[in-house]
Design a protein around this motif. Structure first.
Motif, PDB file in Angstrom:
ATOM      1  N   GLU A 189       0.826  -1.202   0.000  1.00  0.00           N
ATOM      2  CA  GLU A 189       0.000   0.000   0.000  1.00  0.00           C
ATOM      3  C   GLU A 189       0.863   1.255   0.000  1.00  0.00           C
ATOM      4  O   GLU A 189       0.501   2.263  -0.613  1.00  0.00           O
ATOM      5  N   LEU A 190       2.007   1.205   0.680  1.00  0.00           N
ATOM      6  CA  LEU A 190       2.924   2.348   0.693  1.00  0.00           C
ATOM      7  C   LEU A 190       3.863   2.330  -0.506  1.00  0.00           C
ATOM      8  O   LEU A 190       4.740   3.183  -0.621  1.00  0.00           O
ATOM      9  N   ASP A 191       3.686   1.356  -1.381  1.00  0.00           N
ATOM     10  CA  ASP A 191       4.440   1.233  -2.628  1.00  0.00           C
ATOM     11  C   ASP A 191       5.948   1.161  -2.373  1.00  0.00           C
ATOM     12  O   ASP A 191       6.741   1.874  -2.985  1.00  0.00           O
ATOM     13  N   SER A 192       6.330   0.297  -1.460  1.00  0.00           N
ATOM     14  CA  SER A 192       7.746   0.102  -1.176  1.00  0.00           C
ATOM     15  C   SER A 192       8.035  -1.386  -1.080  1.00  0.00           C
ATOM     16  O   SER A 192       7.161  -2.217  -1.314  1.00  0.00           O
ATOM     17  N   GLY A 193       9.276  -1.732  -0.747  1.00  0.00           N
ATOM     18  CA  GLY A 193       9.701  -3.126  -0.731  1.00  0.00           C
ATOM     19  C   GLY A 193       9.670  -3.736   0.655  1.00  0.00           C
ATOM     20  O   GLY A 193       9.508  -3.048   1.660  1.00  0.00           O
ATOM     21  N   LEU A 194       9.844  -5.052   0.700  1.00  0.00           N
ATOM     22  CA  LEU A 194       9.833  -5.793   1.955  1.00  0.00           C
ATOM     23  C   LEU A 194      10.816  -6.950   1.871  1.00  0.00           C
ATOM     24  O   LEU A 194      10.804  -7.716   0.911  1.00  0.00           O
ATOM     25  N   ALA A 195      11.678  -7.065   2.874  1.00  0.00           N
ATOM     26  CA  ALA A 195      12.522  -8.255   3.020  1.00  0.00           C
ATOM     27  C   ALA A 195      11.905  -9.088   4.132  1.00  0.00           C
ATOM     28  O   ALA A 195      11.808  -8.632   5.273  1.00  0.00           O
ATOM     29  N   SER A 196      11.472 -10.288   3.814  1.00  0.00           N
ATOM     30  CA  SER A 196      10.748 -11.109   4.788  1.00  0.00           C
ATOM     31  C   SER A 196      11.677 -12.087   5.492  1.00  0.00           C
ATOM     32  O   SER A 196      12.711 -12.498   4.958  1.00  0.00           O
ATOM     33  N   ASP A 197      11.298 -12.446   6.723  1.00  0.00           N
ATOM     34  CA  ASP A 197      11.996 -13.470   7.507  1.00  0.00           C
ATOM     35  C   ASP A 197      13.478 -13.145   7.675  1.00  0.00           C
ATOM     36  O   ASP A 197      14.352 -13.955   7.359  1.00  0.00           O
ATOM     37  N   CYS A 198      13.777 -11.968   8.185  1.00  0.00           N
ATOM     38  CA  CYS A 198      15.169 -11.531   8.348  1.00  0.00           C
ATOM     39  C   CYS A 198      15.752 -12.039   9.660  1.00  0.00           C
ATOM     40  O   CYS A 198      15.047 -12.226  10.649  1.00  0.00           O
ATOM     41  N   SER A 199      17.081 -12.225   9.662  1.00  0.00           N
ATOM     42  CA  SER A 199      17.771 -12.720  10.848  1.00  0.00           C
ATOM     43  C   SER A 199      18.845 -11.757  11.331  1.00  0.00           C
ATOM     44  O   SER A 199      19.509 -12.029  12.325  1.00  0.00           O
ATOM     45  N   ASP A 200      19.050 -10.642  10.632  1.00  0.00           N
ATOM     46  CA  ASP A 200      19.992  -9.621  11.090  1.00  0.00           C
ATOM     47  C   ASP A 200      19.688  -8.315  10.367  1.00  0.00           C
ATOM     48  O   ASP A 200      19.181  -8.333   9.237  1.00  0.00           O
ATOM     49  N   LEU A 201      20.010  -7.202  11.012  1.00  0.00           N
ATOM     50  CA  LEU A 201      19.747  -5.877  10.455  1.00  0.00           C
ATOM     51  C   LEU A 201      20.892  -4.942  10.816  1.00  0.00           C
ATOM     52  O   LEU A 201      21.407  -4.987  11.931  1.00  0.00           O
ATOM     53  N   PHE A 202      21.300  -4.100   9.866  1.00  0.00           N
ATOM     54  CA  PHE A 202      22.239  -3.028  10.176  1.00  0.00           C
ATOM     55  C   PHE A 202      22.050  -1.915   9.148  1.00  0.00           C
ATOM     56  O   PHE A 202      21.481  -2.130   8.075  1.00  0.00           O
ATOM     57  N   ILE A 203      22.521  -0.720   9.480  1.00  0.00           N
ATOM     58  CA  ILE A 203      22.327   0.464   8.643  1.00  0.00           C
ATOM     59  C   ILE A 203      23.680   1.027   8.254  1.00  0.00           C
ATOM     60  O   ILE A 203      24.522   1.272   9.122  1.00  0.00           O
ATOM     61  N   GLU A 204      23.897   1.225   6.959  1.00  0.00           N
ATOM     62  CA  GLU A 204      25.114   1.880   6.492  1.00  0.00           C
ATOM     63  C   GLU A 204      24.920   2.344   5.053  1.00  0.00           C
ATOM     64  O   GLU A 204      23.968   1.941   4.383  1.00  0.00           O
ATOM     65  N   ASN A 205      25.831   3.182   4.574  1.00  0.00           N
ATOM     66  CA  ASN A 205      25.790   3.629   3.183  1.00  0.00           C
ATOM     67  C   ASN A 205      26.235   2.504   2.267  1.00  0.00           C
ATOM     68  O   ASN A 205      26.968   1.593   2.673  1.00  0.00           O
ATOM     69  N   VAL A 206      25.827   2.569   0.995  1.00  0.00           N
ATOM     70  CA  VAL A 206      26.235   1.543   0.032  1.00  0.00           C
ATOM     71  C   VAL A 206      26.405   2.191  -1.340  1.00  0.00           C
ATOM     72  O   VAL A 206      25.626   3.070  -1.716  1.00  0.00           O
ATOM     73  N   VAL A 207      27.455   1.780  -2.056  1.00  0.00           N
ATOM     74  CA  VAL A 207      27.720   2.274  -3.403  1.00  0.00           C
ATOM     75  C   VAL A 207      27.170   1.265  -4.397  1.00  0.00           C
ATOM     76  O   VAL A 207      27.485   0.079  -4.340  1.00  0.00           O
ATOM     77  N   ILE A 208      26.333   1.737  -5.335  1.00  0.00           N
ATOM     78  CA  ILE A 208      25.686   0.880  -6.322  1.00  0.00           C
ATOM     79  C   ILE A 208      26.068   1.349  -7.723  1.00  0.00           C
ATOM     80  O   ILE A 208      26.083   2.549  -8.001  1.00  0.00           O
ATOM     81  N   SER A 209      26.385   0.390  -8.611  1.00  0.00           N
ATOM     82  CA  SER A 209      26.685   0.740 -10.001  1.00  0.00           C
ATOM     83  C   SER A 209      25.704   0.097 -10.973  1.00  0.00           C
ATOM     84  O   SER A 209      25.834   0.269 -12.180  1.00  0.00           O
ATOM     85  N   ASN A 210      24.722  -0.639 -10.453  1.00  0.00           N
ATOM     86  CA  ASN A 210      23.713  -1.251 -11.316  1.00  0.00           C
ATOM     87  C   ASN A 210      22.991  -0.156 -12.098  1.00  0.00           C
ATOM     88  O   ASN A 210      22.380   0.732 -11.506  1.00  0.00           O
ATOM     89  N   PRO A 211      23.047  -0.180 -13.433  1.00  0.00           N
ATOM     90  CA  PRO A 211      22.456   0.914 -14.221  1.00  0.00           C
ATOM     91  C   PRO A 211      20.964   1.090 -14.005  1.00  0.00           C
ATOM     92  O   PRO A 211      20.440   2.191 -14.161  1.00  0.00           O
TER      93      PRO A 211
END
Length: 552
Positions: free
Chosen positions: A288-310
């Motif tokens: 409904e909020l038009d976003s993604g979901l990762a289900s059944d997670c076993s760990d979480l952390f927050i950091e920056n990430v560099v992406i080159s996928n076009p």
């Protein structure tokens, strides 16, 4: 010492220590905090900053890929941001074992940092399906649906706190503790204090707000309605999404008033429990909020990430740094591998709120801090009567449901009880009774098997006691697995136990590979000796090692 932490609130301390880059100075600040106010949140902030600098001193350039497995290299290169270091690793691998899989891992990390040298100016054009394939029928082409925001404002980590029979489930407490830890680290890393927001929906839930605060919430938003005593998909989703959308939201209700406690459009992150109801709600809310979901997670952390996928950055050869990304680890291939999911989309749209559902039992339930203070918000909203058009007229409460998590000892039985199923369950229960804090679990083989049990033990053979990928995840100090072969699905359910003791007649059983102690023997002979040993305080290890044989 560059600053005295005792002169700062926890909210002020995060931005203050962000400018401290000397490891010894940070350690001095930590000692000053411990000698002073000794606040758990402040200690976590300082330790997080120290760990960052200690990680930077690991000298990744000294890594020699020829001495590492492909799996070790795959994990190592994720944290290496220096192109020269990766190129050196690649050269060493080419000059050494020259493994194709290893070279691909290193090359993929290189590509993510510097982008591809090919087609630098090529733009990625994402065509709608009906334009890309006009000759096909597209029955959803005219479907109206909610879209993501444009230039939205996002803050805070929201935690949906599920209740059962009027009380918080343990997974809700676990997530609140983890969210508190994540947002304390967030403040230290980004110099920007954001809050943990607990969400309560149901009947008579306001009384749980103080408990949510004691486990780490800064704000509790609750909605009470006697019609919401039982979980119902439509109204729960609509209430949650109405909570999530701030005043002036283009897809929210027009009469939504400004709220003093918030000044943003939607949450930055949302956590749900990976329970039956939590899985249903998480999927519907995130859709409904038009976003993604990762289900059944076993760990979480927050950091920056560099992406080159076009597809993510818009142009081949470009790279983009996404900031403050929630990294969500989850088991794949029945726990044989783990993937890290990132909630990122194409460059022309938002990718918030980033959502995850968390496997119950994944994180420790923190000690409640009864002195914590927080804000409690009554969500004023009148659900539509149409959302309650399905009425529950009658239901049964299933008795005998068991929570295997939180016990010091778990005794698990498997197909090895097949020679005498009832006697096998009786022995398992006797062993459980020999401990102060123990419970009985079973493998999926018993749940799906066609065993005949006498009535007095049949209640212990149901799906509610199953341990494994499709059952409960347990982490006791001691896990005793009797007659269980150790399929990967079962390993997922017990692998984090402190000590695993396995009993099996097959010396080559898979469970031997991940057990701390393996007893080759028949459970019908070994378990009685274990029970006698616990009751007498004397253990004949020689007899156990010989499969239960004695000289008597």
């Amino acid at each position: 010492m560059t600053l005295d932490p005792n002169g700062y609130t926890i909210q002020e301390l995060g931005p203050a220590i962000k400018d401290v880059e000397d490891l010894e100075a940070l350690r001095s600040i930590l000692e000053a905090e411990k000698d002073g106010e000794n606040r758990k949140g402040a200690i976590a902030l300082i330790e997080s900053r120290i760990e960052k600098f200690e990680d930077d001193d690991d000298a990744p350039e000294e890594l020699d890929p020829t001495e590492m497995s492909p799996a070790d290299i795959g994990n190592a290169v994720k944290s290496i941001d220096e192109i020269d270091t990766l190129e050196t690793m690649l050269e060493r691998e080419e000059a050494g074992e020259d493994r194709g899989s290893v070279k691909r891992l290193i090359s993929q990390r290189l590509d993510s940092l510097r982008g591809s040298d090919e087609d630098d100016d090529a733009e990625v054009v994402v065509e709608p399906p009906e334009e890309k394939h006009p000759h096909l029928d597209h029955p959803t082409a005219d479907k109206q649906h909610v879209r993501a925001l444009e230039d939205g404002t996002y803050r805070d980590m929201w935690v949906y706190c599920e209740t059962q029979q009027g009380e918080l489930i343990d997974c809700s407490r676990e997530m609140l503790g983890k969210a508190r830890e994540l947002m304390d680290e967030y403040a230290a890393d980004y110099g920007d204090s954001e809050r943990v927001v607990a969400i309560l929906i149901g009947d008579d839930v306001e009384r749980l707000a103080e408990e949510c605060i004691s486990y780490g919430a800064d704000v509790v938003v609750y909605h009470e309605d006697d019609r919401l005593k039982r979980f119902r998909h439509k109204p729960y989703t609509e209430v949650f999404c109405d909570m999530a959308r701030g005043a002036g939201h283009p897809y929210g209700r027009e009469d939504r008033p400004e709220e003093e406690w918030r000044d943003y459009d939607e949450p930055r992150y949302i956590l749900f429990p990976a329970t039956n109801n939590g899985r249903d709600l998480s999927a519907q809310v995130q859709a409904e909020l038009d976003s993604g979901l990762a289900s059944d997670c076993s760990d979480l952390f927050i950091e920056n990430v560099v992406i080159s996928n076009p597809v993510k950055v818009g142009t081949a050869g470009d790279k983009k740094e996404f900031e403050r990304v929630l990294h969500m680890k989850r088991p794949d291939f029945s726990g044989f591998e783990y993937s890290t999911i990132l909630c990122l989309d194409n460059p022309n749209r938002e990718f918030h709120p980033q959502g995850a559902s968390v496997i119950p039992g994944t994180f420790e339930v923190p000690e409640p801090d009864l002195e914590r203070e927080g804000e409690i918000v009554d969500h004023e909203f009148e659900p539509d009567e149409e959302w309650f058009r399905v009425e529950v007229t009658e239901y049964d409460v299933i008795e005998g449901g068991v929570d295997l998590t939180g016990h010091g000892v778990v005794v698990a039985l498997g197909r090895g009880i097949g020679d005498d199923p009832t006697r096998g369950i009786e022995l398992g229960l006797d062993l459980v009774d020999a401990f102060d804090d123990a419970e009985l679990g079973i493998s999926r083989g018993i749940v799906t098997g066609s065993y005949n049990f006498d009535g007095h033990v049949e209640q212990y053979t149901g799906e509610d006691r199953q341990i494994g990928e499709t059952g409960q995840i347990v982490e006791p100090d001691l896990y005793i697995a009797a007659g269980i072969s150790g399929a990967i699905q079962h390993k997922v359910g017990c692998d984090e136990s402190g000590t695993i003791v396995a009993i099996n007649t097959d010396p080559d059983a898979d469970i031997r590979d991940f057990s701390d102690y393996f007893i080759e023997g028949d459970l019908f002979e070994v378990l009685p000796r274990l029970i006698d040993a616990l009751e007498s305080g004397e253990l004949d290890t020689a007899a156990l090692a010989s499969g239960g044989a004695t000289d008597d």
